[in-house]
Design a protein around this motif. Structure first.
Motif, PDB file in Angstrom:
ATOM      1  N   GLY A  95      26.176  19.471  33.486  1.00 36.61           N
ATOM      2  CA  GLY A  95      26.339  19.975  34.843  1.00 36.61           C
ATOM      3  C   GLY A  95      25.009  20.465  35.398  1.00 36.61           C
ATOM      4  O   GLY A  95      23.984  20.460  34.713  1.00 36.61           O
ATOM      5  N   ASP A  96      25.043  20.891  36.652  1.00 34.93           N
ATOM      6  CA  ASP A  96      23.843  21.378  37.327  1.00 34.93           C
ATOM      7  C   ASP A  96      23.870  22.902  37.371  1.00 34.93           C
ATOM      8  O   ASP A  96      24.758  23.480  37.997  1.00 34.93           O
ATOM      9  N   ILE A  97      22.903  23.538  36.707  1.00 33.90           N
ATOM     10  CA  ILE A  97      22.790  24.995  36.782  1.00 33.90           C
ATOM     11  C   ILE A  97      22.144  25.309  38.120  1.00 33.90           C
ATOM     12  O   ILE A  97      20.974  25.015  38.334  1.00 33.90           O
ATOM     13  N   ILE A  98      22.937  25.859  39.035  1.00 34.45           N
ATOM     14  CA  ILE A  98      22.430  26.091  40.381  1.00 34.45           C
ATOM     15  C   ILE A  98      22.024  27.543  40.613  1.00 34.45           C
ATOM     16  O   ILE A  98      21.429  27.853  41.634  1.00 34.45           O
ATOM     17  N   MET A  99      22.334  28.409  39.631  1.00 42.68           N
ATOM     18  CA  MET A  99      21.929  29.807  39.746  1.00 42.68           C
ATOM     19  C   MET A  99      21.916  30.435  38.360  1.00 42.68           C
ATOM     20  O   MET A  99      22.811  30.188  37.551  1.00 42.68           O
ATOM     21  N   GLY A 100      20.899  31.234  38.077  1.00 41.28           N
ATOM     22  CA  GLY A 100      20.851  31.982  36.826  1.00 41.28           C
ATOM     23  C   GLY A 100      20.574  31.122  35.616  1.00 41.28           C
ATOM     24  O   GLY A 100      19.840  30.154  35.681  1.00 41.28           O
ATOM     25  N   GLY A 101      21.188  31.506  34.502  1.00 39.95           N
ATOM     26  CA  GLY A 101      21.056  30.757  33.264  1.00 39.95           C
ATOM     27  C   GLY A 101      20.042  31.309  32.288  1.00 39.95           C
ATOM     28  O   GLY A 101      19.971  30.865  31.153  1.00 39.95           O
ATOM     29  N   LYS A 102      19.258  32.281  32.708  1.00 34.79           N
ATOM     30  CA  LYS A 102      18.246  32.845  31.800  1.00 34.79           C
ATOM     31  C   LYS A 102      18.908  33.838  30.848  1.00 34.79           C
ATOM     32  O   LYS A 102      19.769  34.611  31.238  1.00 34.79           O
ATOM     33  N   THR A 103      18.477  33.776  29.588  1.00 31.58           N
ATOM     34  CA  THR A 103      19.043  34.670  28.580  1.00 31.58           C
ATOM     35  C   THR A 103      17.962  35.548  27.976  1.00 31.58           C
ATOM     36  O   THR A 103      16.780  35.230  28.030  1.00 31.58           O
ATOM     37  N   SER A 104      18.407  36.647  27.402  1.00 29.46           N
ATOM     38  CA  SER A 104      17.523  37.549  26.676  1.00 29.46           C
ATOM     39  C   SER A 104      18.148  37.807  25.313  1.00 29.46           C
ATOM     40  O   SER A 104      18.998  38.691  25.179  1.00 29.46           O
ATOM     41  N   PRO A 105      17.773  37.013  24.299  1.00 31.14           N
ATOM     42  CA  PRO A 105      18.362  37.194  22.962  1.00 31.14           C
ATOM     43  C   PRO A 105      18.132  38.596  22.396  1.00 31.14           C
ATOM     44  O   PRO A 105      18.973  39.108  21.674  1.00 31.14           O
ATOM     45  N   GLU A 106      17.002  39.233  22.768  1.00 32.20           N
ATOM     46  CA  GLU A 106      16.702  40.568  22.246  1.00 32.20           C
ATOM     47  C   GLU A 106      17.767  41.578  22.684  1.00 32.20           C
ATOM     48  O   GLU A 106      18.181  42.434  21.920  1.00 32.20           O
ATOM     49  N   SER A 107      18.193  41.476  23.948  1.00 31.12           N
ATOM     50  CA  SER A 107      19.189  42.429  24.453  1.00 31.12           C
ATOM     51  C   SER A 107      20.590  41.825  24.495  1.00 31.12           C
ATOM     52  O   SER A 107      21.530  42.469  24.918  1.00 31.12           O
ATOM     53  N   ASN A 108      20.707  40.555  24.055  1.00 32.68           N
ATOM     54  CA  ASN A 108      21.998  39.869  24.028  1.00 32.68           C
ATOM     55  C   ASN A 108      22.632  39.797  25.422  1.00 32.68           C
ATOM     56  O   ASN A 108      23.825  40.044  25.584  1.00 32.68           O
ATOM     57  N   ARG A 109      21.811  39.493  26.424  1.00 36.00           N
ATOM     58  CA  ARG A 109      22.287  39.415  27.808  1.00 36.00           C
ATOM     59  C   ARG A 109      21.972  38.071  28.421  1.00 36.00           C
ATOM     60  O   ARG A 109      21.056  37.379  27.985  1.00 36.00           O
ATOM     61  N   ILE A 110      22.744  37.739  29.450  1.00 39.73           N
ATOM     62  CA  ILE A 110      22.525  36.500  30.193  1.00 39.73           C
ATOM     63  C   ILE A 110      22.710  36.797  31.677  1.00 39.73           C
ATOM     64  O   ILE A 110      23.547  37.622  32.050  1.00 39.73           O
ATOM     65  N   GLU A 111      21.903  36.124  32.497  1.00 39.03           N
ATOM     66  CA  GLU A 111      22.052  36.277  33.945  1.00 39.03           C
ATOM     67  C   GLU A 111      23.388  35.707  34.401  1.00 39.03           C
ATOM     68  O   GLU A 111      23.948  34.818  33.755  1.00 39.03           O
ATOM     69  N   VAL A 112      23.874  36.203  35.512  1.00 38.16           N
ATOM     70  CA  VAL A 112      25.039  35.578  36.142  1.00 38.16           C
ATOM     71  C   VAL A 112      24.653  34.126  36.401  1.00 38.16           C
ATOM     72  O   VAL A 112      23.576  33.838  36.924  1.00 38.16           O
TER      73      VAL A 112
END
Length: 79
Positions: A16-33
């Motif tokens: 699919g096409d990621i049209i917004m966000g998608g960045k992750t932070s493995p250190e804090s275990n978070r992902i953008e909307v």
């Protein structure tokens, strides 16, 4: 598959096409909307249960859309 690392892996595999966000932070275990458009039925994102702020948009074939409209009209007439 755990946390943002597992979800990040699925996002890398998506067709699919990621049209917004998608960045992750493995250190804090978070992902953008994240919003993913044009997801197909066989996509990696639909093969796993997702726990995160990810919205998937699937397209209905025209014939299905037509049938759903007919069902909607019929159910409105019944009321």
């Amino acid at each position: 598959m755990g946390g943002s690392v597992g979800l990040s892996s699925l996002l890398e595999k998506t067709k699919g096409d990621i049209i917004m966000g998608g960045k992750t932070s493995p250190e804090s275990n978070r992902i953008e909307v994240t919003v993913v458009d044009n997801v197909k039925e066989d996509d990696a994102l639909l093969q796993e249960e997702i726990f995160g702020s990810v919205a998937l948009f699937l397209r209905c074939p025209d014939i299905l859309t037509r049938e759903l409209r007919q069902i909607g009209r019929a159910s409105c007439r019944e009321r």
